[in-house]
Design a protein around this motif. Structure first.
Motif, mmCIF file in Angstrom:
data_model
loop_
_atom_site.group_PDB
_atom_site.id
_atom_site.type_symbol
_atom_site.label_atom_id
_atom_site.label_comp_id
_atom_site.label_asym_id
_atom_site.label_seq_id
_atom_site.Cartn_x
_atom_site.Cartn_y
_atom_site.Cartn_z
ATOM 1 N N LEU A 83 0.826 -1.206 0.000
ATOM 2 C CA LEU A 83 0.000 0.000 0.000
ATOM 3 C C LEU A 83 0.862 1.259 0.000
ATOM 4 O O LEU A 83 0.564 2.242 -0.698
ATOM 5 C CB LEU A 83 -0.926 -0.003 1.211
ATOM 6 N N ARG A 84 1.942 1.246 0.776
ATOM 7 C CA ARG A 84 2.837 2.400 0.816
ATOM 8 C C ARG A 84 3.521 2.596 -0.541
ATOM 9 O O ARG A 84 3.722 3.740 -0.984
ATOM 10 C CB ARG A 84 3.872 2.228 1.929
ATOM 11 N N LYS A 85 3.848 1.493 -1.173
ATOM 12 C CA LYS A 85 4.460 1.575 -2.516
ATOM 13 C C LYS A 85 3.474 2.173 -3.516
ATOM 14 O O LYS A 85 3.849 3.021 -4.348
ATOM 15 C CB LYS A 85 4.898 0.180 -2.958
ATOM 16 N N GLY B 236 3.289 10.107 -6.592
ATOM 17 C CA GLY B 236 4.521 10.858 -6.778
ATOM 18 C C GLY B 236 5.128 11.325 -5.465
ATOM 19 O O GLY B 236 5.633 12.447 -5.360
ATOM 20 N N LYS B 237 5.077 10.463 -4.444
ATOM 21 C CA LYS B 237 5.577 10.832 -3.124
ATOM 22 C C LYS B 237 6.874 10.093 -2.815
ATOM 23 O O LYS B 237 7.122 8.998 -3.320
ATOM 24 C CB LYS B 237 4.539 10.487 -2.033
ATOM 25 N N THR B 238 7.698 10.693 -1.975
ATOM 26 C CA THR B 238 8.868 10.002 -1.458
ATOM 27 C C THR B 238 8.386 9.003 -0.396
ATOM 28 O O THR B 238 7.237 9.055 0.042
ATOM 29 C CB THR B 238 9.857 10.976 -0.813
ATOM 30 N N ASN B 239 9.286 8.120 0.009
ATOM 31 C CA ASN B 239 8.918 7.152 1.049
ATOM 32 C C ASN B 239 8.532 7.868 2.346
ATOM 33 O O ASN B 239 7.609 7.448 3.049
ATOM 34 C CB ASN B 239 10.079 6.187 1.308
ATOM 35 N N ALA B 240 9.265 8.944 2.648
ATOM 36 C CA ALA B 240 8.964 9.709 3.863
ATOM 37 C C ALA B 240 7.589 10.356 3.763
ATOM 38 O O ALA B 240 6.812 10.368 4.738
ATOM 39 C CB ALA B 240 10.035 10.767 4.107
ATOM 40 N N GLU B 241 7.268 10.886 2.598
ATOM 41 C CA GLU B 241 5.952 11.509 2.400
ATOM 42 C C GLU B 241 4.836 10.473 2.454
ATOM 43 O O GLU B 241 3.760 10.727 3.006
ATOM 44 C CB GLU B 241 5.929 12.237 1.060
ATOM 45 N N ALA B 242 5.105 9.293 1.904
ATOM 46 C CA ALA B 242 4.109 8.217 1.959
ATOM 47 C C ALA B 242 3.872 7.784 3.395
ATOM 48 O O ALA B 242 2.738 7.492 3.796
ATOM 49 C CB ALA B 242 4.562 7.021 1.122
ATOM 50 N N SER B 243 4.938 7.747 4.187
ATOM 51 C CA SER B 243 4.813 7.380 5.593
ATOM 52 C C SER B 243 3.963 8.395 6.344
ATOM 53 O O SER B 243 3.085 8.025 7.141
ATOM 54 C CB SER B 243 6.197 7.270 6.233
ATOM 55 N N LEU B 244 4.192 9.678 6.095
ATOM 56 C CA LEU B 244 3.379 10.723 6.712
ATOM 57 C C LEU B 244 1.925 10.618 6.269
ATOM 58 O O LEU B 244 0.999 10.840 7.060
ATOM 59 C CB LEU B 244 3.940 12.102 6.361
ATOM 60 N N PHE B 245 1.725 10.271 5.012
ATOM 61 C CA PHE B 245 0.381 10.111 4.469
ATOM 62 C C PHE B 245 -0.373 9.014 5.223
ATOM 63 O O PHE B 245 -1.545 9.176 5.585
ATOM 64 C CB PHE B 245 0.468 9.764 2.977
ATOM 65 N N LYS C 281 -4.192 6.917 9.476
ATOM 66 C CA LYS C 281 -4.464 6.268 10.762
ATOM 67 C C LYS C 281 -5.153 7.230 11.725
ATOM 68 O O LYS C 281 -6.084 6.843 12.437
ATOM 69 C CB LYS C 281 -3.165 5.744 11.364
ATOM 70 N N SER C 282 -4.687 8.457 11.755
ATOM 71 C CA SER C 282 -5.288 9.433 12.668
ATOM 72 C C SER C 282 -6.733 9.729 12.285
ATOM 73 O O SER C 282 -7.556 10.065 13.134
ATOM 74 C CB SER C 282 -4.474 10.729 12.689
ATOM 75 N N GLN C 283 -7.046 9.595 10.995
ATOM 76 C CA GLN C 283 -8.416 9.805 10.516
ATOM 77 C C GLN C 283 -9.258 8.522 10.582
ATOM 78 O O GLN C 283 -10.394 8.505 10.134
ATOM 79 C CB GLN C 283 -8.389 10.307 9.069
ATOM 80 N N LYS C 284 -8.647 7.459 11.108
ATOM 81 C CA LYS C 284 -9.288 6.136 11.184
ATOM 82 C C LYS C 284 -9.650 5.610 9.806
ATOM 83 O O LYS C 284 -10.664 4.906 9.632
ATOM 84 C CB LYS C 284 -10.520 6.189 12.097
ATOM 85 N N ARG C 285 -8.791 5.926 8.849
ATOM 86 C CA ARG C 285 -8.995 5.447 7.485
ATOM 87 C C ARG C 285 -8.049 4.302 7.127
ATOM 88 O O ARG C 285 -8.065 3.825 5.996
ATOM 89 C CB ARG C 285 -8.826 6.608 6.485
ATOM 90 N N TYR C 286 -7.248 3.861 8.078
ATOM 91 C CA TYR C 286 -6.401 2.687 7.883
ATOM 92 C C TYR C 286 -6.495 1.878 9.171
ATOM 93 O O TYR C 286 -5.874 2.195 10.168
ATOM 94 C CB TYR C 286 -4.964 3.110 7.595
ATOM 95 N N GLN C 287 -7.326 0.833 9.154
ATOM 96 C CA GLN C 287 -7.611 0.052 10.358
ATOM 97 C C GLN C 287 -7.181 -1.397 10.149
ATOM 98 O O GLN C 287 -7.436 -1.974 9.088
ATOM 99 C CB GLN C 287 -9.111 0.121 10.687
ATOM 100 N N ARG C 288 -6.542 -1.945 11.178
ATOM 101 C CA ARG C 288 -6.027 -3.308 11.048
ATOM 102 C C ARG C 288 -6.488 -4.182 12.224
ATOM 103 O O ARG C 288 -6.472 -3.755 13.372
ATOM 104 C CB ARG C 288 -4.499 -3.302 10.992
ATOM 105 N N ASP C 289 -6.875 -5.400 11.890
ATOM 106 C CA ASP C 289 -7.217 -6.417 12.887
ATOM 107 C C ASP C 289 -6.312 -7.609 12.579
ATOM 108 O O ASP C 289 -6.663 -8.494 11.793
ATOM 109 C CB ASP C 289 -8.690 -6.794 12.760
#
Length: 607
Positions: A574-576, A583-592, A597-605
């Motif tokens: 997903l990060r890739k 068109g983001k760097t790896n660091a920008e993708a990580s921040l994204f 997660k903070s918006q509860k749009r990436y949830q994992r069980d």
């Protein structure tokens, strides 16, 4: 009791008034009045305003002045346990007049950290010593260059973990050590909890309440004090200490003939329980060890099984303790260390000195292996059981919607079975469900809430569901709920397993939901049907542009399944996709992704 002029110091008029009033008072009013009168007697003619309250714990308090303690509770929670304890701490502190702010670590504004007076951290540890998803950003902040000095901050940490893992409670230990390094003052020592955390968590909460009360000048005078009793168990009448015995209505092997796997679909009746659940919640099943394994262990130990032992202040037979209360199927380094103290076998002590060989030995073996290989042991039955921990409850993602199945709950349980040293091993619950439980039997269960894995409140929000094997369970719950509610917003399921013919779990239902619009897209990956193994992350890459478009349109991403392999591979994929398509760097993708997660749009069980 009735007052009269001869047994009281009151006048006739006063006696009459008291006798008229007292029978009309509730128990609560009597306690309050008692505290109020005691406070007046203790305080005398103080010029400060007096207010008397009775807390939920039955503690009568005279408040002398409006001096408020403040506390910030931060939790890092994957499955909801830490969040539940945090809520209990909030309730306990507020009952004592403390102003409390409760927040997931991912939602906390870090620039406010140094402004806090009291910070209480409750966190689980995930995987190989990693923070849970909603604690990652705060963990990184504390260890980063922007972390502030915290000389004016008091703190305490409660760690939740599993002692069978090498990095037991590591995230809580990290927070505890780093807060101290930043200058924070430890108000109450950190407590590290194993899977059976209720008692220790309650003890920690009580210590926090007491410590804050002692640190509050002139805030309150405790006049009539009763012990503060705090429970971290679920509020329902049925919980893991008082499970509901649910009747098995249906039990079906979902895999076809010839499959390498065995996945059981279990339908349980909740009739008469009053238990409620939402899609994303789990069912906790109280385990019972295989009677054959218990018998073999007793024979190897040289015990009869009829010996009386004490477990949690309850006197029971050794056989019952090993069957219904204690863990005998999982090994860990701490357990081996305890056992070695009773063994005369030097090889066991040598094993403990070699971490590589120890880890290799522990994997896939159980207590019977240790007893047979490294005996004899010199201990009584009581000394033996004292070395073992409580058999932990197993949680299973719910695979049904209560709106569609009002008095039922469905589960999807994969059978764990393998062979080590020419002996077949079975998962405790999965072996029980697939081999020993029949329709009509009853299973001890309770509902475990997981607020961190939820359908969007806005029903127009698109969702992307990614899972493999039994990771399909919560998505069946999601889709049943959507079908019942008539929700037809975009929903995309990525599902993977071994073979299309034998392992396409819930295939008929998924195809029906595709047809009626409950499910918009279905992408499947069957890894053993082709020479080159294809997994769900490969299907994500094949659809990278569309996946990224859905994410940009506000989709919530869900991942459910094996953490060590599938979930990690999916996360990297997903990060890739975000990096390449956006068109983001790896660091920008990580921040994204931190923002997702903070918006509860990436949830994992994941497990």
């Amino acid at each position: 009791m009735t007052l009269n002029l001869h047994n009281s110091p009151f006048s006739e008029a006063q006696t009459k008034l008291i006798n008229e009033l007292y029978p009309t008072l509730t128990d609560y009013q009597k306690v309050w009045l008692n505290g109020y009168l005691s406070a007046i007697q203790t305080i005398g003619d103080s010029s400060q305003p007096l207010e008397v309250t009775v807390t939920e714990q039955g503690q009568t308090v005279a408040v002398l002045e409006a001096v408020k303690q403040e506390a910030t509770i931060l939790y890092g929670s994957q499955t909801g346990n830490a969040q539940s304890v945090a809520s209990k701490l909030k309730t306990a502190l507020e009952s004592q007049g403390v102003e409390v702010a409760l927040s997931a670590m991912s939602d906390f504004k870090t620039n406010n950290l140094k402004k806090q007076k009291n910070i209480f951290v409750i966190t689980s540890t995930h995987g190989e010593g990693d923070p849970p998803d909603n604690a990652i950003s705060f963990h990184n902040f504390l260890y980063g260059k922007r972390a502030p000095k915290l000389e004016d901050v008091s703190f305490s940490v409660l760690s939740l973990g599993d002692s069978s893992y090498e990095f037991f409670c590591k995230t809580g230990i990290d927070f505890d050590e780093q807060l101290e390094k930043l200058g924070g003052k430890r108000l109450v020592p950190r407590i590290d909890c194993d899977l059976d955390y209720d008692d220790l968590a309650s003890e920690w909460i009580g210590s926090i309440v007491e410590a804050l009360a002692q640190n509050t000048p002139n805030k309150q005078l405790e006049v009539q004090k009763k012990p503060v009793a705090v429970s971290v168990c679920e509020e329902s009448i049925y919980n893991k200490n008082n499970p509901f015995y649910a009747e098995v209505l249906e039990s079906i092997n979902l895999n076809g003939r010839g499959s390498n796997k065995h996945t059981q679909h279990l339908e349980l009746s909740l009739e008469g329980s009053g238990l409620t659940y939402e899609p994303g919640d789990s069912v906790g099943i109280l385990p019972e060890n295989d009677a054959n394994l218990v018998t073999a262990l007793l024979l190897s130990l040289g015990f009869e099984g009829s010996e009386i032992v004490s477990v949690k202040n309850q006197s029971i037979t050794l056989s019952e303790a090993l069957t219904s209360h204690l863990e005998i199927t999982v090994l860990s380094k701490p357990l081996i260390q305890k056992l070695a103290a009773f063994s005369t076998n030097e090889e066991l002590k040598n094993l403990l000195e070699d971490d590589v060989n120890l880890k290799e030995y522990i994997y896939g073996r159980d207590l019977l292996d240790v007893v047979q290989t490294y005996g004899p042991f010199n201990w009584t039955a009581q000394q033996f059981v004292d070395q073992l921990r409580k058999n932990p409850v197993r949680l299973y993602s719910i695979a049904s919607s209560q709106k569609a199945n009002e008095e039922e709950v469905h589960l999807t349980i994969g059978k764990v079975f393998y062979e080590v040293d020419e002996r077949e091993r079975l998962g405790v619950i999965s072996g029980q469900v697939t081999e020993r439980i029949e329709i009509g039997d009853k299973v001890p269960v309770y509902i475990h809430k997981n607020p961190n894995f939820r359908l969007p409140e806005d029903t127009t929000t698109p969702i992307i569901m990614i899972g493999a094997g039994t990771g399909i369970a919560p998505y069946r719950s999601f889709l049943e709920e959507r079908a019942e509610e008539g929700i037809e917003s975009n929903a995309w399921l990525f599902f993977g397993d071994q073979h299309f013919v034998t392992d396409f779990l819930y295939q008929t239902e998924l195809q029906r939901w595709l047809k009626d619009g409950t499910l918009t897209k279905l992408s499947v990956a069957f890894s053993r049907d082709t020479e080159q193994k294809v997994y769900v992350q490969h299907r994500l890459l094949e659809n990278a542009a569309e996946v990224y478009r859905w994410i940009n349109e506000g989709a919530v991403i869900y991942v459910c399944g094996d953490e060590k392999h599938m979930a990690q591979d999916v996360d990297q994929t997903l990060r890739k996709i975000v990096a390449e398509q956006g068109g983001k760097t790896n660091a920008e993708a990580s921040l994204f992704f931190n923002e997702l997660k903070s918006q509860k749009r990436y949830q994992r069980d994941v497990y």
